[in-house]
Design a protein around this motif. Structure first.
Motif, PDB file in Angstrom:
ATOM      1  N   LEU A   1      -3.053   4.545  -2.444  1.00 60.11           N
ATOM      2  CA  LEU A   1      -4.028   5.184  -1.568  1.00 60.11           C
ATOM      3  C   LEU A   1      -4.029   6.679  -1.848  1.00 60.11           C
ATOM      4  N   GLU A   2      -5.214   7.281  -1.886  1.00 60.56           N
ATOM      5  CA  GLU A   2      -5.308   8.686  -2.282  1.00 60.56           C
ATOM      6  C   GLU A   2      -5.342   9.665  -1.129  1.00 60.56           C
TER       7      GLU A   2
ATOM      8  N   SER B   1      -7.097   8.736   5.204  1.00 57.71           N
ATOM      9  CA  SER B   1      -8.163   7.851   5.691  1.00 57.71           C
ATOM     10  C   SER B   1      -8.153   6.505   4.968  1.00 57.71           C
ATOM     11  N   GLU B   2      -7.726   6.480   3.728  1.00 60.29           N
ATOM     12  CA  GLU B   2      -7.621   5.216   3.003  1.00 60.29           C
ATOM     13  C   GLU B   2      -6.530   4.325   3.590  1.00 60.29           C
TER      14      GLU B   2
ATOM     15  N   TYR C   1       0.856  -1.183   0.000  1.00 64.23           N
ATOM     16  CA  TYR C   1       0.000   0.000   0.000  1.00 64.23           C
ATOM     17  C   TYR C   1       0.889   1.228   0.000  1.00 64.23           C
TER      18      TYR C   1
ATOM     19  N   TYR D   1       1.082   5.492  -0.310  1.00 60.91           N
ATOM     20  CA  TYR D   1       0.397   6.780  -0.267  1.00 60.91           C
ATOM     21  C   TYR D   1       1.355   7.878  -0.739  1.00 60.91           C
TER      22      TYR D   1
ATOM     23  N   GLN E   1      -8.279   2.437   6.392  1.00 59.84           N
ATOM     24  CA  GLN E   1      -9.170   1.420   5.831  1.00 59.84           C
ATOM     25  C   GLN E   1      -8.390   0.213   5.334  1.00 59.84           C
ATOM     26  N   ALA E   2      -7.291   0.445   4.633  1.00 59.62           N
ATOM     27  CA  ALA E   2      -6.486  -0.648   4.089  1.00 59.62           C
ATOM     28  C   ALA E   2      -5.885  -1.499   5.203  1.00 59.62           C
TER      29      ALA E   2
END
Length: 184
Positions: A167-168, A171-172, A122, A124, A175-176
């Motif tokens: 991830l954008e 908060s993502e 993941y 960001y 969630q991930a």
């Protein structure tokens, strides 16, 4: 137990929010074990934002980049020591390297080697949309930045790569990570 390798590069945008998020996650979920790997540039940024102490007070395993293979994160990702690899925040420079197959730093090499072993990765990168953003500098002052077309194009390349989820926003990230913690 969910084992997370967290890679930090020299990007200051949203670094405070990300540190707070990971500290909160670790405190709320005792089954989460986070090992931190940071680049040489990240050390400067973490110190500039006065976050290194918080990391050292909260996390047990914190390792600084020596070279692209040391500490041996690439091998630990490939051999299954970690359930996932989070890289947040990721500089536009590191995004460009990963997008174009350059693996000459600990973080870029770890992404390359981890994705070869299909480790969920993941990423960001704050520079992910063509827009004007405001980033917070140490001391609270804001700075306007204008994201370049080339940075957005490189993020689009990452979105198409195996085992990578881009991830954008912050908060993502939560969630991930919770998806793995809760076994979803």
């Amino acid at each position: 137990m969910v084992k997370i390798a967290w890679g930090i590069t020299g990007c200051g945008d949203k670094i405070g929010e990300i540190v707070e998020l990971l500290v909160t996650l670790k405190n709320e979920y005792p089954e989460v074990d986070v090992d931190i790997y940071y680049s040489q540039s990240a050390e400067m940024v973490l110190n500039w934002y006065k976050l290194m102490g918080k990391l050292k007070d909260t996390f047990y395993s914190i390792r600084k980049e020596v070279n692209p293979n040391a500490p041996f994160l690439p091998g630990m990702l490939q051999t299954g020591k970690y359930d996932l690899f989070l890289v947040a925040p990721l500089t536009a420079n590191s995004v460009a390297k990963i997008a174009h197959g350059i693996a000459d730093t600990l973080i870029t090499n770890s992404v390359a080697q981890g994705t070869k072993a299909m480790v969920p990765t993941y990423i960001y990168p704050p520079d992910n949309k063509k827009e004007e953003i405001e980033t917070i500098l140490p001391g609270g002052k804001t700075l306007k930045l204008y994201i370049r077309d080339t940075d957005v194009k490189n993020v689009e390349i990452l979105k198409k790569m195996q085992s990578i989820t881009v991830l954008e926003n912050v908060s993502e990230i939560k969630q991930a990570l919770l998806k793995h913690v809760k076994g979803e």
